[in-house]
Design a protein around this motif. Structure first.
Motif, mmCIF file in Angstrom:
data_model
loop_
_atom_site.group_PDB
_atom_site.id
_atom_site.type_symbol
_atom_site.label_atom_id
_atom_site.label_comp_id
_atom_site.label_asym_id
_atom_site.label_seq_id
_atom_site.Cartn_x
_atom_site.Cartn_y
_atom_site.Cartn_z
ATOM 1 N N TYR A 85 1.040 -1.067 -0.188
ATOM 2 C CA TYR A 85 -0.052 0.018 -0.095
ATOM 3 C C TYR A 85 0.857 1.179 0.028
ATOM 4 N N VAL A 86 2.012 1.317 0.749
ATOM 5 C CA VAL A 86 2.952 2.323 0.880
ATOM 6 C C VAL A 86 3.244 2.593 -0.472
ATOM 7 N N GLU A 87 3.870 1.789 -1.159
ATOM 8 C CA GLU A 87 4.676 1.849 -2.424
ATOM 9 C C GLU A 87 3.610 2.128 -3.594
ATOM 10 N N ALA A 88 2.307 1.526 -3.408
ATOM 11 C CA ALA A 88 1.350 2.312 -4.336
ATOM 12 C C ALA A 88 0.961 3.615 -4.262
ATOM 13 N N PHE A 89 0.789 4.253 -2.900
ATOM 14 C CA PHE A 89 0.561 5.440 -2.687
ATOM 15 C C PHE A 89 1.586 6.419 -2.823
ATOM 16 N N GLU A 90 2.918 5.952 -2.547
ATOM 17 C CA GLU A 90 3.933 6.942 -2.866
ATOM 18 C C GLU A 90 4.058 6.958 -4.470
ATOM 19 N N ASN A 91 4.025 6.109 -5.249
ATOM 20 C CA ASN A 91 3.900 5.937 -6.708
ATOM 21 C C ASN A 91 2.779 6.719 -7.171
ATOM 22 N N ASP A 92 1.479 6.665 -6.810
ATOM 23 C CA ASP A 92 0.506 7.524 -7.278
ATOM 24 C C ASP A 92 0.365 8.786 -6.908
ATOM 25 N N LEU A 93 1.129 9.335 -6.004
ATOM 26 C CA LEU A 93 1.418 10.507 -5.604
ATOM 27 C C LEU A 93 2.704 11.177 -5.933
ATOM 28 N N LYS A 94 3.443 10.504 -6.950
ATOM 29 C CA LYS A 94 4.818 10.993 -7.400
ATOM 30 C C LYS A 94 4.785 12.287 -8.273
ATOM 31 N N ASP A 95 3.669 12.645 -8.691
ATOM 32 C CA ASP A 95 3.841 13.927 -9.584
ATOM 33 C C ASP A 95 3.334 15.016 -8.632
ATOM 34 N N TYR A 96 2.909 14.839 -7.462
ATOM 35 C CA TYR A 96 2.875 16.122 -6.499
ATOM 36 C C TYR A 96 3.928 16.097 -5.688
ATOM 37 N N ALA A 97 4.552 17.374 -5.562
ATOM 38 C CA ALA A 97 5.680 17.795 -4.920
ATOM 39 C C ALA A 97 5.269 17.744 -3.245
ATOM 40 N N GLU A 98 6.095 17.473 -2.250
ATOM 41 C CA GLU A 98 5.744 17.772 -0.962
ATOM 42 C C GLU A 98 5.232 18.824 -0.714
ATOM 43 N N GLY A 99 4.280 19.276 -0.037
ATOM 44 C CA GLY A 99 3.717 20.387 0.393
ATOM 45 C C GLY A 99 2.734 20.931 -0.368
ATOM 46 N N GLU A 100 2.652 20.401 -1.677
ATOM 47 C CA GLU A 100 1.577 20.683 -2.613
ATOM 48 C C GLU A 100 0.352 19.956 -2.397
ATOM 49 N N GLU A 101 -0.944 20.756 -2.209
ATOM 50 C CA GLU A 101 -2.172 19.975 -2.014
ATOM 51 C C GLU A 101 -2.501 18.919 -3.060
ATOM 52 N N VAL A 102 -2.735 17.807 -2.573
ATOM 53 C CA VAL A 102 -3.417 16.824 -3.462
ATOM 54 C C VAL A 102 -4.693 16.944 -3.591
ATOM 55 N N PRO A 103 -5.269 17.075 -4.901
ATOM 56 C CA PRO A 103 -6.984 17.298 -4.897
ATOM 57 C C PRO A 103 -7.624 16.366 -4.085
ATOM 58 N N ASP A 104 -8.883 16.669 -3.699
ATOM 59 C CA ASP A 104 -9.620 15.905 -2.629
ATOM 60 C C ASP A 104 -10.065 14.706 -3.626
ATOM 61 N N TRP A 105 -10.205 14.689 -4.927
ATOM 62 C CA TRP A 105 -10.824 13.512 -5.679
ATOM 63 C C TRP A 105 -9.674 12.560 -5.834
ATOM 64 N N LYS A 106 -8.438 12.817 -5.979
ATOM 65 C CA LYS A 106 -7.301 11.975 -5.906
ATOM 66 C C LYS A 106 -7.184 11.359 -4.475
ATOM 67 N N MET A 107 -7.150 11.931 -3.555
ATOM 68 C CA MET A 107 -7.175 11.485 -1.982
ATOM 69 C C MET A 107 -8.272 10.522 -1.850
ATOM 70 N N ASN A 108 -9.442 10.811 -2.528
ATOM 71 C CA ASN A 108 -10.555 9.826 -2.284
ATOM 72 C C ASN A 108 -10.461 8.781 -2.840
ATOM 73 N N ASP A 109 -9.812 8.755 -4.233
ATOM 74 C CA ASP A 109 -9.668 7.634 -4.788
ATOM 75 C C ASP A 109 -8.653 6.721 -4.485
ATOM 76 N N LEU A 110 -7.662 7.220 -3.763
ATOM 77 C CA LEU A 110 -6.802 6.524 -3.195
ATOM 78 C C LEU A 110 -7.219 5.776 -2.082
ATOM 79 N N ALA A 111 -7.870 6.559 -1.076
ATOM 80 C CA ALA A 111 -8.499 5.939 0.051
ATOM 81 C C ALA A 111 -9.236 4.741 -0.141
ATOM 82 N N LEU A 112 -10.035 4.787 -1.506
ATOM 83 C CA LEU A 112 -10.942 3.662 -1.775
ATOM 84 C C LEU A 112 -10.070 2.472 -1.898
ATOM 85 N N GLU A 113 -8.785 2.656 -1.989
ATOM 86 C CA GLU A 113 -8.078 1.345 -1.959
ATOM 87 C C GLU A 113 -8.232 0.486 -0.696
#
Length: 137
Positions: A85-113
């Motif tokens: 799970y950690v690896e999948a999340f880190e991979n899915d979030l690689k396009d977002y710089a640390e501190g950059e806000e990840v859109p709610d829809w993206k976080m919801n999609d990832l949480a649905l894992e």
């Protein structure tokens, strides 16, 4: 991520050799996850808390997802399952710089894992509600 390459560690089998996690008594500290499964190698049930010693090296969005899973009582089948799970999340979030806000829809999609609707945490509204609001105007 402070030069920590999870995928490399997983591929080389070093993650578990270097004990990047340790068993703990409860979920009192950040990075704790719960494993409830069966250890095929040792032929025993597992029902233990572990703490991920590399937790602080992950993106804050990954940490948020892992914390949400813990809050919601998610149980991993094995330590390896958690790190997948950690690896999948880190991979899915690689396009977002640390501190950059990840859109709610993206976080919801990832949480649905984890198999549950987390829209209450990430501001997603039902499409039906959106349609009803549009009709009012």
């Amino acid at each position: 991520m402070d030069n920590f390459d999870l995928k490399k560690y997983l591929a080389e089998g070093k993650l578990f050799e270097q004990e990047s996690y340790k068993k703990v008594e409860d979920d009192a500290q950040d990075g704790t996850f719960y494993v409830s499964g069966y250890d095929m190698e040792n032929k025993r049930d597992i029902e233990d808390y572990y703490v991920d010693l590399n937790y602080g090296k992950y993106k804050s969005a990954t940490q948020e997802l892992l914390d949400l899973a813990m809050e919601q009582g998610h149980e991993y089948e094995s330590v390896e399952d958690y790190y997948e799970y950690v690896e999948a999340f880190e991979n899915d979030l690689k396009d977002y710089a640390e501190g950059e806000e990840v859109p709610d829809w993206k976080m919801n999609d990832l949480a649905l894992e984890y198999g549950t609707d987390y829209s209450q945490f990430y501001g997603e509204e039902d499409e039906d509600e959106d349609e009803d609001e549009d009709e009012d105007y």
